[in-house]
Design an enzyme around this catalytic site. Sequence first.
Site, PDB file in Angstrom:
ATOM      1  N   ASP A 149      -3.788  -2.164  -9.906  1.00  0.00           N
ATOM      2  CA  ASP A 149      -3.285  -1.285  -8.849  1.00  0.00           C
ATOM      3  C   ASP A 149      -2.299  -2.057  -7.974  1.00  0.00           C
ATOM      4  OD1 ASP A 149      -4.530   1.546  -7.458  1.00  0.00           O
ATOM      5  OD2 ASP A 149      -3.279   0.244  -6.189  1.00  0.00           O
ATOM      6  N   GLU A 154      -3.760  11.053  -5.325  1.00  0.00           N
ATOM      7  CA  GLU A 154      -2.372  10.980  -4.855  1.00  0.00           C
ATOM      8  C   GLU A 154      -1.378  11.131  -5.993  1.00  0.00           C
ATOM      9  OE1 GLU A 154      -2.023   7.343  -2.693  1.00  0.00           O
ATOM     10  OE2 GLU A 154      -3.290   8.081  -1.064  1.00  0.00           O
ATOM     11  N   HIS A 170      -6.561   9.366 -13.607  1.00  0.00           N
ATOM     12  CA  HIS A 170      -6.746   7.912 -13.677  1.00  0.00           C
ATOM     13  C   HIS A 170      -8.109   7.539 -13.130  1.00  0.00           C
ATOM     14  CE1 HIS A 170      -4.694   9.012  -9.945  1.00  0.00           C
ATOM     15  NE2 HIS A 170      -5.353   8.020  -9.373  1.00  0.00           N
ATOM     16  N   MET A 171      -8.642   6.501 -13.717  1.00  0.00           N
ATOM     17  CA  MET A 171      -9.941   5.968 -13.320  1.00  0.00           C
ATOM     18  C   MET A 171      -9.677   4.667 -12.554  1.00  0.00           C
ATOM     19  SD  MET A 171     -12.796   4.915 -16.141  1.00  0.00           S
ATOM     20  CE  MET A 171     -13.480   6.515 -16.466  1.00  0.00           C
ATOM     21  N   HIS A 172     -10.318   4.512 -11.386  1.00  0.00           N
ATOM     22  CA  HIS A 172     -10.239   3.257 -10.640  1.00  0.00           C
ATOM     23  C   HIS A 172     -11.449   2.400 -11.019  1.00  0.00           C
ATOM     24  CE1 HIS A 172      -7.381   4.726  -7.383  1.00  0.00           C
ATOM     25  NE2 HIS A 172      -7.836   5.889  -7.837  1.00  0.00           N
TER      26      HIS A 172
HETATM   27  P1  5GP Z   1      -5.289   8.095  -6.330  1.00  0.00           P
HETATM   28  O1  5GP Z   1      -5.283   8.110  -4.848  1.00  0.00           O
HETATM   29  O2  5GP Z   1      -4.297   9.070  -6.923  1.00  0.00           O
HETATM   30  O3  5GP Z   1      -6.663   8.234  -6.918  1.00  0.00           O
HETATM   31  O4  5GP Z   1      -4.819   6.641  -6.751  1.00  0.00           O
HETATM   32  C1  5GP Z   1      -3.495   6.303  -7.026  1.00  0.00           C
HETATM   33  C2  5GP Z   1      -3.436   4.797  -7.081  1.00  0.00           C
HETATM   34  O5  5GP Z   1      -2.233   4.426  -7.726  1.00  0.00           O
HETATM   35  C3  5GP Z   1      -3.433   4.122  -5.706  1.00  0.00           C
HETATM   36  O6  5GP Z   1      -4.537   3.236  -5.599  1.00  0.00           O
HETATM   37  C4  5GP Z   1      -2.092   3.404  -5.653  1.00  0.00           C
HETATM   38  O7  5GP Z   1      -2.151   2.156  -4.995  1.00  0.00           O
HETATM   39  C5  5GP Z   1      -1.733   3.260  -7.122  1.00  0.00           C
HETATM   40  N1  5GP Z   1      -0.292   3.235  -7.395  1.00  0.00           N
HETATM   41  C6  5GP Z   1       0.641   4.076  -6.887  1.00  0.00           C
HETATM   42  N2  5GP Z   1       1.868   3.784  -7.367  1.00  0.00           N
HETATM   43  C7  5GP Z   1       1.685   2.733  -8.218  1.00  0.00           C
HETATM   44  C8  5GP Z   1       2.595   1.976  -9.014  1.00  0.00           C
HETATM   45  O8  5GP Z   1       3.813   2.218  -9.058  1.00  0.00           O
HETATM   46  N3  5GP Z   1       2.072   0.951  -9.739  1.00  0.00           N
HETATM   47  C9  5GP Z   1       0.721   0.667  -9.734  1.00  0.00           C
HETATM   48  N4  5GP Z   1       0.316  -0.368 -10.475  1.00  0.00           N
HETATM   49  N5  5GP Z   1      -0.160   1.365  -8.984  1.00  0.00           N
HETATM   50  C10 5GP Z   1       0.326   2.386  -8.230  1.00  0.00           C
END
Ligand code: 5GP
Length: 114
Positions: A31, A96, A101-103
């Site tokens: 991330d 977002e 996607h899985m964290h």
């Molecule tokens: P969400 O909030 O959608 O579950 O998580 C999106 C994640 O994607 C966030 O933790 C954010 O930091 C990460 N992220 C956003 N843009 C990019 C990017 O361009 N590259 C990488 N490696 N991570 C990203």
Amino acid sequence: MQDHLIFKNIIEKKTPANIIYQDETITAFKDIQPKAPVHILIVPNVFIASSNDIHKKNKWVIAHMFDIAVQIAKKENISQEGYRIVINCNKNGGQEINYLHMHLLGGAKLKSFS
Ligand code: 5GP
């Protein structure tokens, strides 16, 4: 909600990212704004917008994402101490990026939900 092309371009290596694992089904990368010492995103190579779009025909992809997440946790040496796997869905879930996607988070004691 940000466009799904961000992750599509990472998978296709058109946008730089720290990819730590890739096979024909999924891609895992660090991330860009880590919320824990280990923060890895695992995404399907074929576009799925959110967990709302998991169905009979593609649910095996989620099982594979879990399998690889556990393997990565072991490789990153966070499996014994523990980790968290999170999938956010849509506005209220805090998603977002419009691409499932899985964290995988670990490497420190994470804040409890309760
Ligand atoms: P969400 O909030 O959608 O579950 O998580 C999106 C994640 O994607 C966030 O933790 C954010 O930091 C990460 N992220 C956003 N843009 C990019 C990017 O361009 N590259 C990488 N490696 N991570 C990203």
